[in-house]
Design a protein around this motif. Structure first.
Motif, PDB file in Angstrom:
ATOM      1  N   ASP A  23       0.851  -1.121  -0.226  1.00 49.84           N
ATOM      2  CA  ASP A  23      -0.008  -0.159  -0.011  1.00 49.84           C
ATOM      3  C   ASP A  23       0.841   1.090  -0.034  1.00 49.84           C
ATOM      4  N   VAL A  24       0.537   2.221  -0.864  1.00 52.42           N
ATOM      5  CA  VAL A  24       1.028   3.541  -0.806  1.00 52.42           C
ATOM      6  C   VAL A  24       0.023   4.492  -0.269  1.00 52.42           C
ATOM      7  N   THR A  25       0.605   5.244   0.917  1.00 49.82           N
ATOM      8  CA  THR A  25      -0.248   6.220   1.491  1.00 49.82           C
ATOM      9  C   THR A  25       0.137   7.506   0.888  1.00 49.82           C
ATOM     10  N   ALA A  26      -0.505   7.893  -0.175  1.00 51.35           N
ATOM     11  CA  ALA A  26       0.096   9.039  -0.815  1.00 51.35           C
ATOM     12  C   ALA A  26      -0.260  10.368  -0.135  1.00 51.35           C
ATOM     13  N   VAL A  27      -1.423  10.261   0.604  1.00 46.77           N
ATOM     14  CA  VAL A  27      -1.874  11.535   1.388  1.00 46.77           C
ATOM     15  C   VAL A  27      -2.126  10.799   2.711  1.00 46.77           C
ATOM     16  N   GLY A  44       5.971  21.576  -2.815  1.00 47.87           N
ATOM     17  CA  GLY A  44       6.487  20.147  -2.219  1.00 47.87           C
ATOM     18  C   GLY A  44       7.097  19.406  -3.359  1.00 47.87           C
ATOM     19  N   GLU A  45       7.971  18.625  -2.932  1.00 42.93           N
ATOM     20  CA  GLU A  45       8.605  17.899  -4.166  1.00 42.93           C
ATOM     21  C   GLU A  45       7.796  17.058  -4.941  1.00 42.93           C
ATOM     22  N   SER A  46       8.201  16.454  -6.070  1.00 43.37           N
ATOM     23  CA  SER A  46       7.518  15.493  -6.626  1.00 43.37           C
ATOM     24  C   SER A  46       7.116  14.401  -5.920  1.00 43.37           C
ATOM     25  N   GLY A  47       5.950  13.733  -5.993  1.00 49.96           N
ATOM     26  CA  GLY A  47       5.653  12.556  -5.064  1.00 49.96           C
ATOM     27  C   GLY A  47       5.078  12.814  -3.761  1.00 49.96           C
ATOM     28  N   SER A  48       4.968  14.048  -3.525  1.00 49.05           N
ATOM     29  CA  SER A  48       4.535  14.505  -2.092  1.00 49.05           C
ATOM     30  C   SER A  48       3.104  14.448  -1.756  1.00 49.05           C
ATOM     31  N   GLY A  49       2.317  14.032  -2.895  1.00 49.81           N
ATOM     32  CA  GLY A  49       0.902  14.076  -2.715  1.00 49.81           C
ATOM     33  C   GLY A  49       0.095  15.101  -2.984  1.00 49.81           C
ATOM     34  N   LYS A  50       0.537  16.293  -3.572  1.00 50.50           N
ATOM     35  CA  LYS A  50      -0.118  17.225  -4.051  1.00 50.50           C
ATOM     36  C   LYS A  50      -1.374  16.980  -4.928  1.00 50.50           C
ATOM     37  N   SER A  51      -0.902  16.413  -5.971  1.00 49.15           N
ATOM     38  CA  SER A  51      -2.155  16.054  -7.064  1.00 49.15           C
ATOM     39  C   SER A  51      -3.049  15.118  -6.243  1.00 49.15           C
ATOM     40  N   ALA A  62      -9.600   7.756  -7.596  1.00 49.47           N
ATOM     41  CA  ALA A  62      -9.464   6.321  -8.133  1.00 49.47           C
ATOM     42  C   ALA A  62      -8.219   6.266  -8.910  1.00 49.47           C
ATOM     43  N   PRO A  63      -7.530   5.258  -8.683  1.00 48.80           N
ATOM     44  CA  PRO A  63      -7.739   4.036  -7.880  1.00 48.80           C
ATOM     45  C   PRO A  63      -7.433   4.169  -6.356  1.00 48.80           C
ATOM     46  N   GLY A  64      -7.180   5.313  -5.990  1.00 50.90           N
ATOM     47  CA  GLY A  64      -6.778   5.572  -4.758  1.00 50.90           C
ATOM     48  C   GLY A  64      -7.753   5.732  -3.665  1.00 50.90           C
ATOM     49  N   ASP A 188      -3.468  22.876 -10.833  1.00 47.81           N
ATOM     50  CA  ASP A 188      -2.497  21.875 -10.392  1.00 47.81           C
ATOM     51  C   ASP A 188      -1.192  22.118 -11.381  1.00 47.81           C
ATOM     52  N   GLU A 189      -0.030  22.892 -11.145  1.00 48.95           N
ATOM     53  CA  GLU A 189       0.797  23.252 -11.749  1.00 48.95           C
ATOM     54  C   GLU A 189       0.403  23.508 -13.182  1.00 48.95           C
ATOM     55  N   PRO A 190      -0.294  24.847 -13.344  1.00 49.51           N
ATOM     56  CA  PRO A 190      -1.300  25.274 -14.363  1.00 49.51           C
ATOM     57  C   PRO A 190      -0.114  26.005 -15.495  1.00 49.51           C
ATOM     58  N   SER A 221       2.179  23.895  -6.931  1.00 53.37           N
ATOM     59  CA  SER A 221       3.338  24.383  -7.794  1.00 53.37           C
ATOM     60  C   SER A 221       4.544  23.824  -7.129  1.00 53.37           C
ATOM     61  N   HIS A 222       5.766  23.553  -8.020  1.00 52.59           N
ATOM     62  CA  HIS A 222       6.816  23.058  -7.673  1.00 52.59           C
ATOM     63  C   HIS A 222       7.591  24.709  -7.293  1.00 52.59           C
ATOM     64  N   ASN A 223       7.058  25.667  -7.757  1.00 50.47           N
ATOM     65  CA  ASN A 223       7.935  26.961  -7.979  1.00 50.47           C
ATOM     66  C   ASN A 223       7.469  27.757  -6.871  1.00 50.47           C
TER      67      ASN A 223
HETATM   68  N1  LIG Z   1      -2.858   6.321  -9.968  1.00 53.77           N
HETATM   69  C1  LIG Z   1      -2.071   5.992  -9.197  1.00 53.77           C
HETATM   70  N2  LIG Z   1      -1.678   4.690  -8.765  1.00 53.77           N
HETATM   71  C2  LIG Z   1      -0.668   4.334  -7.676  1.00 53.77           C
HETATM   72  N3  LIG Z   1      -0.026   5.306  -7.005  1.00 53.77           N
HETATM   73  C3  LIG Z   1      -0.242   6.639  -7.200  1.00 53.77           C
HETATM   74  C4  LIG Z   1      -1.015   6.923  -8.124  1.00 53.77           C
HETATM   75  N4  LIG Z   1      -1.436   8.621  -8.281  1.00 53.77           N
HETATM   76  C5  LIG Z   1      -0.222   8.734  -7.273  1.00 53.77           C
HETATM   77  N5  LIG Z   1       0.136   7.676  -6.732  1.00 53.77           N
HETATM   78  C6  LIG Z   1       1.212   7.952  -5.568  1.00 53.77           C
HETATM   79  O1  LIG Z   1       1.016   8.964  -4.898  1.00 53.77           O
HETATM   80  C7  LIG Z   1       2.232   9.675  -4.712  1.00 53.77           C
HETATM   81  C8  LIG Z   1       1.892  11.178  -4.457  1.00 53.77           C
HETATM   82  O2  LIG Z   1       1.542  11.346  -5.910  1.00 53.77           O
HETATM   83  P1  LIG Z   1       1.007  12.827  -6.531  1.00 53.77           P
HETATM   84  O3  LIG Z   1       0.688  12.717  -8.034  1.00 53.77           O
HETATM   85  O4  LIG Z   1       0.141  13.436  -5.815  1.00 53.77           O
HETATM   86  O5  LIG Z   1       2.656  13.798  -6.549  1.00 53.77           O
HETATM   87  P2  LIG Z   1       2.725  15.207  -6.529  1.00 53.77           P
HETATM   88  O6  LIG Z   1       2.978  16.030  -5.192  1.00 53.77           O
HETATM   89  O7  LIG Z   1       1.613  15.792  -7.288  1.00 53.77           O
HETATM   90  O8  LIG Z   1       3.994  15.306  -7.645  1.00 53.77           O
HETATM   91  P3  LIG Z   1       4.327  16.141  -8.833  1.00 53.77           P
HETATM   92  O9  LIG Z   1       4.838  17.318  -8.263  1.00 53.77           O
HETATM   93  O10 LIG Z   1       5.292  15.230  -9.541  1.00 53.77           O
HETATM   94  O11 LIG Z   1       2.937  16.308  -9.508  1.00 53.77           O
HETATM   95  C9  LIG Z   1       3.056   9.098  -5.845  1.00 53.77           C
HETATM   96  O12 LIG Z   1       4.374   8.827  -5.121  1.00 53.77           O
HETATM   97  C10 LIG Z   1       2.413   7.720  -6.100  1.00 53.77           C
HETATM   98  O13 LIG Z   1       3.087   6.775  -5.383  1.00 53.77           O
END
Ligand SMILES: Nc1ncnc2c1ncn2[C@@H]1O[C@H](COP(=O)(O)OP(=O)(O)OP(=O)(O)O)[C@@H](O)[C@H]1O
Ligand code: SF4
Ligand SMILES: [Mg+2]
Lengths: 339, 329
Positions: A23-27, A44-51, A62-64, A188-190, A221-223
């Motif tokens: 399991d990945v707890t993205a948020v 926040g950096e890429s992958g920090s769960g913003k989107s 979904a699929p989250g 989201d990073e428009p 944003s990253h910026n």
């Molecule tokens: N469709 C998905 N299926 C599985 N895991 C996902 C999915 N979407 C996101 N994740 C997980 O959620 C985490 C956070 O993703 P998210 O897209 O929110 O990052 P972010 O902060 O928006 O990064 P970025 O700046 O690159 O857009 C990712 O590390 C990934 O592991």
């Protein structure tokens, strides 16, 4: 909902993805409030769960899956509603989507369907939500495109996504997001696909919306530079958690969390002379999403990590003044170790 | 205008391909050692007769079989473009007449089969993709593997056996013998309809299985794209947005799949067609190749290639009309 002006309140939100590898707890426990007519920046950096956080507000995570937490939204038509309880394909959430909460997506190249014209795709929301007829919807779509500075909007509505550039496509996306005058706009990073001058124009369009229509904006944003320009408050995310939340000026003048400090140090400043010195760059990279570090998730990269504390206990987000909070042991008055 | 140029370009390509096909099919037909007369002689000898060498040479000369390959090809090609496909050695009949006799059944069976394949595989493919890993998806995959793995002729035999055992009728060909030389009537039409299902099932089986898999895979791919999330975020109803956006995009590979399905359909699963006794071109080609009946074989190959090229042209044109990325460049 606490606070008169709160439009949206997120409480301890957790969103997880069930993957084959685990399991990945993205948020992972995000809380914030969005006030009417305000811009909340999310960095926040890429992958920090913003989107993922943003998509969850529209219930298109979904699929989250939401594993816990609340999302309370003050809907102008439905009153106060709990978004986390809604059926993701139900009538209610569909009437909120785009009409009350709209989103500009991160990927301009693929955000539009390839087989339909912009006219078709933009009028679709106007016909669906504002019950306009085709002709009026088309007129409104043209206006909307013009309002974001799209050249020759009458032509663009007859065109297909592959016929215009990525930057123009992103403008079309923004026009579509603004078409129904939503209460909340998630951006989201428009501006990632845009050059600097276009970026400035787009930011101006969004800022004007906020001023004239009192639209609330969640600006991701990253910026940090862009966020400094447009946001009223900023929320800094790291590995699915909010590590710091502060009014924009305070965040820039006195950042508290070591991660925020590192982020700020990594942007070049014009008035600073770097005589031969390298920019300070964040060392290390985001850890494996399946295997978060114990204790403070930032401790492997933190220059101020305290041995015996930071790698053992996870700091919780605590208010340090009326409108600021931070999740770091440096600012915790009494550390309650649970071992 | 762009579309018109596109069609012209495609048609000239088609003509060029046909030219190559004609040359190579002629070459391949000539490849096995000997010619029609050697195999004819072998058959005579088997039945105890023989033919002397002098009359062999005379025969060979009169058929033009003693000329070099290129001369034979050139002559045949010149006559072919004037609509003369030569004479079949086996049937001692004009190739054109033999083929024309079988063309209607061939076209009817292959076009019906194509429609049946699309009608069955598209909805099932959509269902399987939308309910990935559900029981229905599993069943579709199971059917798909069976459909691909079971050879057409085996299926034909099984179905014929079932028809014979279950209904006491022997279903072969497209008509019962008593109607063979009758003029068209209701009874004849009904008899014909009764004969249709088994050949259609046999011919469409593997194509349907393949297309279900193509549709499912393409749609799954499209479903994961950002524009689907955008459409969902816009508040559209789920079934509406799926049919409008990703299904529409996933149709393209399906339309162009007509191209690779057609050769198989036109030759009508040759072996199965032989088993079923279908009056189509596939079995004719098979017999012509066995008997080294070169003009008949070449004629069959050319007609099958021509049909295939026309079919591909039509699918390309439909694709160009439906896909703005191709239509508008
Ligand atoms: N469709 C998905 N299926 C599985 N895991 C996902 C999915 N979407 C996101 N994740 C997980 O959620 C985490 C956070 O993703 P998210 O897209 O929110 O990052 P972010 O902060 O928006 O990064 P970025 O700046 O690159 O857009 C990712 O590390 C990934 O592991
Ligand atoms: S809690 Fe410790 S490791 Fe985490 S940011 Fe604060 S000082 Fe660094
Ligand atoms: Mg993102």
């Amino acid at each position: 909902m606490t606070g008169e002006n709160n439009l949206l309140e997120v409480k301890d939100l957790k969103v997880a993805f069930n993957m084959r590898q685990g399991d990945v707890t993205a948020v992972n426990g995000v809380s914030f409030q969005l006030q009417r007519g305000k811009v909340l920046g999310v960095v926040g950096e890429s992958g920090s769960g913003k989107s993922v956080s943003a998509r969850t507000l529209l219930r298109i995570e979904a699929p989250g899956k939401i594993t816990s937490g609340e999302i309370n939204f003050c809907s102008p038509r439905h009153g106060e509603v709990a978004l986390q309880k809604m059926n993701t394909t139900g009538e209610l959430i569909r009437s909120i989507r785009w009409k009350e909460i709209a989103m500009i997506f991160q990927e301009p190249m693929t955000s539009f369907g390839p087989m339909h014209t912009f006219g078709n795709q933009i009028t679709e929301v106007l016909i669906l939500h504002d019950k306009l007829n085709k002709a009026d919807a088309l007129q409104k779509a043209i206006e909307s495109l013009r309002s974001v500075g799209m050249p020759r909007p009458e032509k663009v509505i007859t065109q297909y996504p592959h016929q215009i550039s990525g930057g123009q496509r992103q403008r079309a996306m923004i026009a579509m997001a603004l078409a129904c005058n939503p209460e909340i706009l998630i951006a989201d990073e428009p501006t990632t696909a845009l050059d600097v001058s276009t970026e400035a124009q787009i930011l101006e369009v969004l800022a004007e919306r906020q001023r004239t229509l009192n639209t609330s904006i969640l600006y991701i944003s990253h910026n940090l530079g862009v966020v400094a320009n447009i946001a009223d408050e900023v929320m800094v995310m790291y590995l699915g958690k909010v590590v710091e939340h502060a009014p924009v000026s305070e965040l820039f003048s006195s950042p508290k969390h070591p991660y925020t400090i590192a982020l700020l140090n990594s942007i070049p400043k014009i008035d600073k002379v770097y005589n031969g010195q390298r920019l300070e760059v964040l060392t290390g990279c985001i850890p494996d999403p399946y295997n978060h570090p114990a204790g403070c998730k930032f401790h492997p990269r933190c220059p101020k990590a305290m041995k015996g504390i930071c790698e053992q206990t996870e700091p919780i987000q605590q208010a340090i003044s009326d409108n600021r909070s931070v999740a770091c042991h440096l600012y915790t008055s009494s550390i309650n170790t649970n071992r | 205008m762009k579309l018109f140029q596109y069609i012209i370009r495609r048609m000239s390509w088609g003509a060029l391909v046909l030219l190559f096909v004609s040359f190579f099919s002629f070459l391949v037909i000539q490849l096995p050692p000997g010619d029609y007369l050697t195999s004819y002689m072998a058959r005579l000898e088997k039945s105890g007769m023989s033919i002397d060498n002098a009359s062999m040479v005379a025969l060979r000369h009169s058929y033009g079989l003693d000329q070099p390959f290129l001369v034979q090809y050139g002559k045949w090609f010149c006559r072919f473009i004037q609509g003369d496909m030569g004479v079949s050695f086996l049937y001692t009949e004009k190739v054109k007449v033999i083929i024309l006799e079988r063309l209607p059944a061939t076209l009817l069976l292959s076009i019906t089969s194509l429609l049946v394949i699309y009608l069955i595989s598209i909805p099932i493919g959509i269902y399987a993709a939308r309910r990935q890993y559900s029981v229905g998806d599993f069943l579709a995959a199971f059917f798909g593997f069976i459909g691909m793995a079971v050879p057409g002729f085996l299926l034909a035999l099984i179905l014929m056996w079932i028809a014979y055992q279950g209904f006491g009728v022997s279903i072969g060909g497209l008509q019962s013998p008593q109607f063979m030389d009758q003029p068209m009537s209701w009874a004849k039409a009904i008899d014909f309809m009764k004969h249709l299902p088994i050949p259609i099932i046999v011919i469409t089986m593997s194509g349907t299985a393949a297309l279900i898999r193509t549709m499912r895979a393409t749609l799954l791919d499209e479903l994961g794209k950002q524009y689907v999330t955008t459409a969902r975020a816009k508040g559209l109803r789920e079934s509406k947005l799926i049919n409008k956006y990703p299904v529409r995009a996933a149709m393209n590979p399906i339309i162009s799949s007509g191209g690779w399905l057609l050769p198989e359909l036109f030759s009508g699963e040759t072996i199965a067609a032989i088993v079923l006794g279908l009056p189509t071109i596939g079995p004719l080609l098979y017999r012509a190749l066995l008997g080294e009946d070169m003009y008949l074989a070449a004629g069959c190959l050319m007609i099958l290639s021509l049909l295939t090229i026309i079919g591909m042209l039509i699918s390309d044109i439909i694709l160009a009309i439906t896909d703005p990325r191709i239509r508008l460049g």
